[in-house]
Write a protein that holds these residues in place. Structure first.
Motif, PDB file in Angstrom:
ATOM      1  N   MET A   1       0.561   4.273  -2.754  1.00 12.18           N
ATOM      2  CA  MET A   1       0.258   5.655  -2.357  1.00 12.18           C
ATOM      3  C   MET A   1       1.281   6.629  -2.949  1.00 12.18           C
ATOM      4  O   MET A   1       0.913   7.672  -3.492  1.00 12.18           O
TER       5      MET A   1
ATOM      6  N   LEU B   1       0.818  -1.211   0.000  1.00 12.96           N
ATOM      7  CA  LEU B   1       0.000   0.000   0.000  1.00 12.96           C
ATOM      8  C   LEU B   1       0.852   1.261   0.000  1.00 12.96           C
ATOM      9  O   LEU B   1       0.540   2.238  -0.674  1.00 12.96           O
ATOM     10  N   ARG B   2       1.963   1.254   0.720  1.00  6.88           N
ATOM     11  CA  ARG B   2       2.844   2.427   0.788  1.00  6.88           C
ATOM     12  C   ARG B   2       3.377   2.776  -0.605  1.00  6.88           C
ATOM     13  O   ARG B   2       3.427   3.940  -0.992  1.00  6.88           O
TER      14      ARG B   2
ATOM     15  N   GLN C   1       0.461   9.547  -5.616  1.00  4.83           N
ATOM     16  CA  GLN C   1       0.737  10.949  -5.312  1.00  4.83           C
ATOM     17  C   GLN C   1       1.586  11.591  -6.415  1.00  4.83           C
ATOM     18  O   GLN C   1       1.310  12.714  -6.851  1.00  4.83           O
TER      19      GLN C   1
END
Length: 187
Positions: free
Chosen positions: A85, A81-82, A89
């Motif tokens: 993200m 997930l990191r 972004q």
């Protein structure tokens, strides 16, 4: 693509390493390397500052090379997930820069890019890098792999009709792209 070449900026979005590649594409799917590299940000820097550095570097590239379109990797779900993200972004920064310049953006999945460049949608990074080097007549694949991936994105975009200024038809693209657009319209 008759007449003057189309200039495409490919972006492989990443927070630590954001791959960028600029190519000119001529008639007959001939392509020429203009610029390639990565925009790097340190992991210990605050997120907002990292995104600003990427945005500033991207603005400089857009001002210098004046592409007619941007090819961007479509964010897809991963187990990390990191990582997703950070990719999302950075993709937002790229989309904002394109929007400010009224540049069309083509979103392409990794398998779509691999299939366009190597003929095989599950090709590995080494195969993609080798084909990018062969297509652009380079002595070796660009490194790191993020740079080669950015060039592969630009090639995919150009070869799938993204180098023209005509808007894409709603039914154009792969079945996955058509399903994605249909879901976006329903939203």
């Amino acid at each position: 693509m008759s007449g003057s070449p189309a200039r495409i900026l490919g972006v492989d979005p990443g927070l630590t390493r954001c791959g960028i590649g600029v190519i000119d594409v001529m008639a007959g799917r001939r392509a020429r390397l203009i610029d390639v590299g990565v925009i790097r940000t340190p992991a210990d820097m605050p997120l907002e500052r990292r995104l600003q550095l990427i945005g500033d570097a991207l603005d400089g590239l857009l001002d210098e090379h004046r592409p007619s379109a941007i090819a961007l990797e479509r964010v897809f779900a991963q187990h990390n997930l990191r990582s997703v993200m950070g990719t999302a972004q950075v993709s937002g920064v790229v989309l904002l820069a394109a929007g400010r310049r009224s540049l069309p953006v083509g979103l392409h999945t990794p398998s779509e890019v691999k299939a366009a460049v190597t003929g095989y949608g599950a090709a590995d990074k080494r195969q993609v890098g080798e084909m990018v080097a062969r297509i652009l007549e380079l002595s070796a694949p660009p490194t790191p792999a993020d740079a080669a991936d950015a060039l592969a994105l630009a090639l995919c975009h150009a070869w799938r009709g993204g180098a023209t200024s005509a808007p894409a038809r709603a039914d154009a693209g792969t079945p996955a792209q058509q399903a994605w657009r249909a879901a976006e319209r329903r939203r």
